[in-house]
Design an enzyme around this catalytic site. Structure first.
Site, PDB file in Angstrom:
ATOM      1  N   HIS A 355       0.691  -1.074  -0.091  1.00 47.75           N
ATOM      2  CA  HIS A 355       0.064  -0.034   0.042  1.00 47.75           C
ATOM      3  C   HIS A 355       0.915   1.320  -0.063  1.00 47.75           C
ATOM      4  O   HIS A 355       0.335   2.364  -0.083  1.00 47.75           O
ATOM      5  CB  HIS A 355      -0.781   0.117   1.171  1.00 47.75           C
ATOM      6  CG  HIS A 355      -2.265  -0.772   1.143  1.00 47.75           C
ATOM      7  ND1 HIS A 355      -3.288  -0.083   0.405  1.00 47.75           N
ATOM      8  CD2 HIS A 355      -2.590  -2.119   1.144  1.00 47.75           C
ATOM      9  CE1 HIS A 355      -4.377  -0.929   0.502  1.00 47.75           C
ATOM     10  NE2 HIS A 355      -3.800  -2.179   0.920  1.00 47.75           N
ATOM     11  N   LYS A 543      -9.319  14.052   4.033  1.00 44.99           N
ATOM     12  CA  LYS A 543      -8.367  12.795   3.897  1.00 44.99           C
ATOM     13  C   LYS A 543      -7.466  12.895   5.292  1.00 44.99           C
ATOM     14  O   LYS A 543      -7.527  13.895   5.949  1.00 44.99           O
ATOM     15  CB  LYS A 543      -7.648  12.836   2.754  1.00 44.99           C
ATOM     16  CG  LYS A 543      -6.819  14.158   2.592  1.00 44.99           C
ATOM     17  CD  LYS A 543      -6.228  14.259   0.881  1.00 44.99           C
ATOM     18  CE  LYS A 543      -7.013  14.083  -0.186  1.00 44.99           C
ATOM     19  NZ  LYS A 543      -6.721  12.567  -0.659  1.00 44.99           N
ATOM     20  N   ARG A 544      -6.648  11.873   5.504  1.00 36.15           N
ATOM     21  CA  ARG A 544      -5.871  11.912   6.670  1.00 36.15           C
ATOM     22  C   ARG A 544      -4.852  13.204   6.674  1.00 36.15           C
ATOM     23  O   ARG A 544      -4.359  13.621   5.510  1.00 36.15           O
ATOM     24  CB  ARG A 544      -4.970  10.548   6.858  1.00 36.15           C
ATOM     25  CG  ARG A 544      -5.731   9.388   7.416  1.00 36.15           C
ATOM     26  CD  ARG A 544      -6.156   9.777   8.782  1.00 36.15           C
ATOM     27  NE  ARG A 544      -5.281   9.864   9.805  1.00 36.15           N
ATOM     28  CZ  ARG A 544      -4.858   8.828  10.616  1.00 36.15           C
ATOM     29  NH1 ARG A 544      -5.437   7.826  10.610  1.00 36.15           N
ATOM     30  NH2 ARG A 544      -3.758   8.726  11.336  1.00 36.15           N
ATOM     31  N   LYS A 549       0.308  14.736   1.894  1.00 43.85           N
ATOM     32  CA  LYS A 549      -0.894  15.052   1.212  1.00 43.85           C
ATOM     33  C   LYS A 549      -0.928  16.498   0.933  1.00 43.85           C
ATOM     34  O   LYS A 549      -1.867  16.955   0.064  1.00 43.85           O
ATOM     35  CB  LYS A 549      -2.028  14.403   1.930  1.00 43.85           C
ATOM     36  CG  LYS A 549      -2.108  12.782   2.057  1.00 43.85           C
ATOM     37  CD  LYS A 549      -3.453  12.550   2.967  1.00 43.85           C
ATOM     38  CE  LYS A 549      -3.539  10.778   3.165  1.00 43.85           C
ATOM     39  NZ  LYS A 549      -4.108  10.050   2.011  1.00 43.85           N
ATOM     40  N   THR A 652      -8.482   6.672  -2.662  1.00 39.35           N
ATOM     41  CA  THR A 652      -9.722   6.218  -2.997  1.00 39.35           C
ATOM     42  C   THR A 652     -10.856   7.349  -2.947  1.00 39.35           C
ATOM     43  O   THR A 652     -11.848   7.330  -3.409  1.00 39.35           O
ATOM     44  CB  THR A 652     -10.069   4.952  -2.229  1.00 39.35           C
ATOM     45  OG1 THR A 652      -9.803   5.472  -0.680  1.00 39.35           O
ATOM     46  CG2 THR A 652      -9.549   3.808  -2.692  1.00 39.35           C
ATOM     47  N   LYS A 656     -14.297   8.661  -5.016  1.00 35.42           N
ATOM     48  CA  LYS A 656     -15.612   8.902  -4.569  1.00 35.42           C
ATOM     49  C   LYS A 656     -16.041  10.180  -5.131  1.00 35.42           C
ATOM     50  O   LYS A 656     -17.302  10.579  -5.219  1.00 35.42           O
ATOM     51  CB  LYS A 656     -15.423   8.916  -3.048  1.00 35.42           C
ATOM     52  CG  LYS A 656     -15.087   7.473  -2.207  1.00 35.42           C
ATOM     53  CD  LYS A 656     -14.683   7.687  -0.802  1.00 35.42           C
ATOM     54  CE  LYS A 656     -13.960   6.802  -0.284  1.00 35.42           C
ATOM     55  NZ  LYS A 656     -13.392   7.097   1.230  1.00 35.42           N
TER      56      LYS A 656
HETATM   57  C1  LIG Z   1     -12.252   7.210   1.172  1.00 37.82           C
HETATM   58  C2  LIG Z   1     -11.681   7.530   2.896  1.00 37.82           C
HETATM   59  C3  LIG Z   1     -10.516   7.819   2.945  1.00 37.82           C
HETATM   60  C4  LIG Z   1      -9.246   7.712   2.284  1.00 37.82           C
HETATM   61  O1  LIG Z   1      -9.193   8.999   1.332  1.00 37.82           O
HETATM   62  P1  LIG Z   1      -7.918   9.328   0.658  1.00 37.82           P
HETATM   63  O2  LIG Z   1      -8.349  10.659   0.177  1.00 37.82           O
HETATM   64  O3  LIG Z   1      -7.902   8.396  -0.437  1.00 37.82           O
HETATM   65  O4  LIG Z   1      -6.699   9.404   1.328  1.00 37.82           O
HETATM   66  C5  LIG Z   1      -9.942   8.086   4.314  1.00 37.82           C
HETATM   67  N1  LIG Z   1     -11.090   8.416   5.378  1.00 37.82           N
HETATM   68  C6  LIG Z   1     -12.305   7.860   5.053  1.00 37.82           C
HETATM   69  C7  LIG Z   1     -13.152   7.933   6.142  1.00 37.82           C
HETATM   70  C8  LIG Z   1     -12.868   7.578   3.817  1.00 37.82           C
HETATM   71  O5  LIG Z   1     -14.089   7.354   3.656  1.00 37.82           O
END
Ligand SMILES: *Cc1c(COP(=O)(O)O)cnc(C)c1O
Length: 804
Positions: A355, A543-544, A549, A652, A656
Site C-alpha cells: 500500500h 483525508k488523513r 498529502k 480512493t 468517491k
Molecule cells: C475514502 C476515505 C479515506 C481515504 O481518502 P484518501 O483521500 O484516498 O486518502 C479516508 N478516510 C475515510 C473516512 C474515507 O472514507
C-alpha cells in the site's frame, strides 16, 4: 428480498415490544434503531445460514481478506439498501411517524481503521458479497476504534471512540469457535519417528473469541462474514493462577494485559514503529484466523496438502504478513507436513497487497523483540530466509549487496514486506503508477528475481455506498436517464456521457448538487452552528492529515487569495468555501500544527467580514469519518487530490468525489493518473511536478526551497505569516511547519508546486463561470467513474490472484 410495507410495520412494532416492551411513542431513537436493525438482521439471517451451508457443501474456494483495519462505517442504511428494502422501509416508518434518516444517525460509526487502507477492505467486502464471491474479512474487534477528533481552540483533541458503548447489534459472539494463541516461552526439539519435532513450551496462552458480522450482498442471496477477533483470558487461568491465591489485583492486572491486545487501534497508517503491543495484535488475529480456517477445512475432510485448492488469503499491507510463517508453523508442527510441501502450499495460498512506498511504513521488527514474543515463528522465518538467501546466492553468485538488500532478516531486523513477498505467489500495487514504482524502484530486486509475481490492481470503491446510499438524488437522475443496469454493472455509467452536453440533464445534475449543498448547510448550521453559502464553490480536501498529502499547499493558496482580496477588495472571484477534514496521528506533531494552522487561517478569514465580501470562507469539519464522508462528498464541486507525485499509492477519496460529479484538481499521482485517462484532459485540472521531475529532484538533491522563498514575494509573505503574529497567534505556534519548509528543505515540494497550483486554482475559477461547460465536466466524471467501482477491482483479484 421482497417485503411489503404492512409487514415491515407489523414486524417493527413487534420487535420494539419484544426487545424493550415499548411502543413507538415511548421508545427512544436508540431503541428504535436497535429494533429496526434487529429486524434487518432477522431478514438476512436465513440467507447467512444458507450461504454458509452452501459454501460448506460445495467446497467452493474461499477467500479470506486479512486486514488489521476494516473501516466499515454505519451498517443500517447500507444493509437496507443491499437487501433492496430501503425505500419501502422508509415509507413504512414514515407512516409510523418515524424518520429513517434520524435512526441511521443514531448508529455509531464502526471506525476500525485509519483511512484509505481500512476503507478499501470494507469496500472489498461489499463487492465480494455483491458479486457472490465467497470472501470473508478477518481482523480485530477493537474495543476502541480510531479516536474521535474534537477541535478545541483550533487544536485537535483526541477523545476515545467508545463505539461499543450502546452495544453492537450487528455482531454475533461465537464463543464455541474460540481458539487459543500462544506467546513467548521457548522451543525444544525432539526426535520422533525419525524426524525432528519442535515443541513450544512455557508459553503464555490466551483466548481469541470471534465476533461475526454479516456482509450482505446487493440484490443477491449471498451473505458473507466479517470475523473480528477479541482477546480474552482463558477462564481457568484467571480463576486459578492468581485469583485463588488471593492476589486479586494481580489477577486483574493479568486479565487487563491480555485484553489490551484487542483494546485499541493504532492511530496511524504510516508511522509508529516497533511497538510490542502492535506485534502482539498482528500475530493474535493472524494466528486466530488461520487456526479457525484450518479447523474448518479439517472438519470437511479436505486433505491438508490440497488446502491451496480451497482457500486464498489476501494480506492487506505488511501488517498481517506474519501469516506466512504462521501457516508454515501449522502445516509443519501440527499437520506434520514436510517443509517443501508446506512452503508450496503456503505460497499458493498467500498473496500480498502493498500500500505504500513511504519507507517509514514498510514494517520492520527488531529481532530481539520478535524472537522473545514468537520464538517458534522466528525460527521459521530464519529458515525461510536461509533458503531464500541460498537461492539469491545461486542466481547472483558473489553479489553481497544483492544479498543484503534482499534478505528478510538484516541488520538486527525482520523486514515484514520481504517476508510477504517471498511467501506469496502474488504481490500487487494499488494503482498503475504505484505498481510501476514498486517494480522498477522500491522492489526492483524482487521483481527481477520473481518474474510475474508482481501485478497491478488499481483500488476501487463500492458505488453502492458511495453513490446509491450517499447520493440518492443523483442515483435517481441516473436511473431516469440511463435506466438502472449500471447498478449491477457500473461500467454502464458510461451511457451517461451521451448526455454531457444535454442542457436538460446538465440542469438536473446541477440542481441535485445544489440540493445536496443546501441540505449540508442546514446540517452545518444545526450541528456546528456555522453559516455556509450554498451557492459558493464547495472546494473539499478531506483525508488523513499528512505532510505528503499537502494540505499546506491548499492553505497557501487560500492565504494568497486572501491577501489579494485585501489589496483589491473588488477582485472578481467566484465565492468559494474551502472545506478541510481529517485526523492527524496523535504523535505526529507537524500534522497537528497543520490542523491548528488551517483553523487559524479560517478564523482570520472568516472574521474579516468587510475585506472579503463573503467571497472566501474556510471550514474545518471535525472528526472526518465514513459517515461524514458520505455527507460532504456529494456536495463537492472541487475535489482536492494534491499529494506530491509518487507519494500517494492510489487514493480512493479521489474516486468517491469523481463518482459524485466533482471536478478534480490533481497532481499526476496514484489513481489520479487513471482518472485523467478516463475522463480526458479537458475534464480534470492537472498541475505540479510529475513523477520524473520529483524523482529527479530527489536523486540529484538539487531542490532548494529557500530559492523559492526568496524569489516569490507571495511565498515570502505567506511563510512569514507563520512566524510574524499577523495571524494573531504566537510567533512560535507554527515553528515546526516553518522549519519543515525552509530549514528542512520542504520534503514534499510545497513551494516548488505552489505557482502551478495557484494557476490551476485560477483555472477552476474560470471554468466554473461557464455553467454549461462545468456541468459537462461533472457529467463526464460521473459517467467515467464506473471503472473505479470496487466490483471491477475485485473481479480482477478473483481472476488473476485468487482463481475463484
Ligand atoms: C475514502 C476515505 C479515506 C481515504 O481518502 P484518501 O483521500 O484516498 O486518502 C479516508 N478516510 C475515510 C473516512 C474515507 O472514507
Amino acid at each position: 428480498m421482497y417485503i411489503d410495507k404492512k409487514s415491515i410495520k407489523r414486524d417493527f412494532i413487534n420487535e420494539l415490544t419484544t426487545m424493550y416492551s415499548e411502543d413507538i411513542k415511548g421508545a427512544s431513537n436508540l431503541h428504535k434503531y436497535f429494533a429496526l436493525s434487529e429486524l434487518v438482521k432477522k431478514y438476512s439471517s436465513q440467507n447467512w445460514m444458507r450461504t454458509n451451508r452452501k459454501y460448506k457443501n460445495t467446497k467452493k474456494k474461499q477467500v479470506y481478506y486479512f486486514s488489521m483495519e476494516f473501516l466499515i462505517g454505519r451498517l443500517l442504511g447500507n444493509n437496507l439498501l443491499n437487501l433492496g428494502i430501503k425505500d419501502v422501509c422508509k415509507q413504512a416508518l414514515k407512516e409510523l411517524g418515524i424518520n429513517l434518516n434520524e435512526l441511521e444517525e443514531v448508529e455509531s460509526d464502526a471506525g476500525l481503521g485509519n483511512g484509505g487502507l481500512g476503507r478499501l477492505a470494507a469496500c472489498f467486502l461489499d463487492s465480494m458479497a455483491s458479486l457472490g464471491i465467497p470472501g470473508h474479512g478477518c481482523g480485530i474487534r477493537y474495543y476502541y476504534g480510531l479516536f474521535e477528533q474534537k477541535i478545541i481552540n483550533g487544536y485537535q483533541v483526541e477523545v476515545p471512540d467508545h463505539w461499543l458503548r450502546d452495544g453492537n447489534i450487528w455482531e454475533t459472539r461465537k464463543e464455541n469457535k474460540a481458539v487459543k494463541i500462544r506467546f513467548s516461552g521457548n522451543v525444544r526439539t525432539e526426535i520422533k519417528n525419525n524426524s525432528l519435532k519442535f515443541i513450544h513450551e512455557n508459553y503464555e496462552e490466551i483466548l481469541a473469541v470471534p465476533y461475526d458480522t454479516p456482509v450482505i450482498g446487493y440484490n443477491t442471496d449471498t451473505v458473507n462474514t466479517l470475523r473480528l477477533w477479541n482477546a480474552e483470558v482463558i477462564d481457568s487461568d484467571f480463576d486459578f493462577d492468581f485469583f485463588s491465591k488471593g492476589d486479586y489485583s494481580k489477577a486483574v492486572e493479568h486479565k487487563n494485559s491480555i485484553e489490551s491486545i484487542s483494546q485499541v487501534l493504532y492511530p496511524d497508517d504510516s508511522k509508529e514503529e516497533g511497538k510490542l503491543l502492535r506485534l502482539k495484535q498482528q500475530y493474535f488475529f493472524v494466528s486466530a484466523g488461520l487456526q479457525s480456517i484450518i479447523r474448518t477445512y479439517k472438519k470437511m475432510n479436505i486433505p491438508i496438502n490440497e488446502l491451496d485448492k480451497y482457500i486464498a488469503v489476501q494480506i492487506n499491507d505488511t501488517h498481517p504478513s506474519v501469516a506466512v510463517a504462521e501457516l508454515m508453523r501449522i502445516l509443519i508442527d501440527e499437520e506434520e507436513i514436510s517443509w517443501d510441501e508446506a512452503f508450496k502450499i503456503t505460497t499458493n495460498v498467500m498473496s500480498y497487497t502493498n500500500h505504500t512506498i513511504l519507507s517509514e511504513a514498510l514494517e520492520k521488527w527488531p529481532i530481539y523483540m520478535f524472537k522473545k514474543l514468537l520464538p517458534r515463528i522466528y525460527m521459521i522465518i530464519e529458515e525461510i530466509n536461509k533458503r531464500f538467501c541460498e537461492e539469491i546466492k545461486n542466481k547472483y553468485p558473489n553479489d553481497n549487496k544483492k544479498l543484503n538488500d534482499m534478505s528478510i532478516i538484516f541488520n538486527g531486523e525482520i523486514r515484514m514486506a520481504y517476508l510477504a513477498i517471498v511467501g506469496s505467489h502474488s504481490v500487487n500495487g494499488v494503482a498503475k503508477l504505484h505498481t510501476d514504482l514498486l517494480k522498477n524502484k522500491e522492489l526492483k530486486n524482487f521483481n527481477e528475481f520473481y518474474e510475474r509475481k508482481f501485478n497491478n490492481k488499481t483500488n476501487g470503491i463500492t458505488h453502492r455506498r458511495w453513490l446509491l446510499k450517499a447520493n440518492p438524488s443523483l442515483t435517481k437522475i441516473l436511473c431516469e436517464t440511463i435506466g438502472d443496469q449500471w447498478i449491477k454493472n457500473p461500467l454502464e455509467l458510461e451511457k451517461f456521457s451521451k448526455y454531457a452536453d444535454d442542457l436538460n440533464i446538465q440542469n438536473k445534475v446541477r440542481e441535485v448538487k445544489e440540493k445536496n449543498k443546501i441540505s449540508f448547510c442546514n446540517y452545518a448550521r444545526r450541528v456546528y452552528g456555522i453559516e455556509i453559502n450554498p451557492y459558493s464553490i464547495f472546494d473539499v480536501q478531506v483525508k488523513r492529515l499528512h505532510a505528503y498529502k499537502r494540505q499546506m499547499l491548499n492553505v497557501f493558496n487560500i492565504l494568497n487569495l486572501y491577501y489579494k482580496l485585501k489589496e483589491n477588495p473588488s477582485l472578481d472571484i467566484i465565492p468559494r468555501t474551502f472545506f478541510f477534514g481529517g485526523k492527524a496521528a496523535p504523535g505526529y506533531y507537524l500534522a497537528k500544527q497543520i490542523i491548528k494552522f488551517i483553523n487559524t487561517v479560517a478564523s482570520k478569514i472568516n472574521n474579516d467580514k468587510d475585506a472579503i465580501h463573503g467571497k472566501l470562507k474556510v471550514v474545518f469539519l471535525p472528526n472526518y469519518s465514513v459517515s461524514l464522508a458520505e455527507k460532504i462528498i456529494p456536495c463537492a464541486d472541487v475535489s482536492e487530490q494534491i499529494s506530491t507525485a509518487t507519494k500517494e499509492a492510489s487514493g480512493t477519496g479521489n474516486m468517491k468525489f469523481m463518482m459524485n460529479g466533482a471536478v478534480t484538481i490533481a497532481t499526476l499521482d496514484g489513481a489520479n493518473i487513471e482518472i485523467k485517462e478516463a475522463v480526458g484532459d479537458k475534464n480534470i485540472v492537472i498541475f505540479g511536478m510529475n513523477k520524473e521531475e520529483v524523482l529527479n529532484l530527489e536523486k540529484n538533491n538539487s531542490y532548494k526551497s529557500n530559492d523559492y522563498y526568496y524569489s516569490d514575494p507571495r511565498l515570502k509573505r505567506i511563510i512569514n505569516s507563520l512566524i510574524d503574529t499577523s495571524l494573531n497567534v504566537s510567533s512560535s505556534e507554527f515553528k515546526d511547519i516553518y522549519s519543515s519548509l525552509l530549514e528542512k528543505n520542504d520534503e514534499y515540494f510545497v513551494l516548488k508546486d505552489f505557482d502551478s497550483y495557484v494557476n490551476a486554482q485560477d483555472n477552476i475559477d474560470k471554468l466554473y463561470r461557464d455553467k454549461n461547460k462545468w456541468q459537462e465536466m461533472c457529467i463526464m466524471n460521473i459517467s467515467k467513474s464506473g471503472i473505479f467501482s470496487s466490483d471491477n477491482t475485485i473481479k480482477k483479484y478473483a481472476k488473476d490472484i485468487w482463481n475463484v
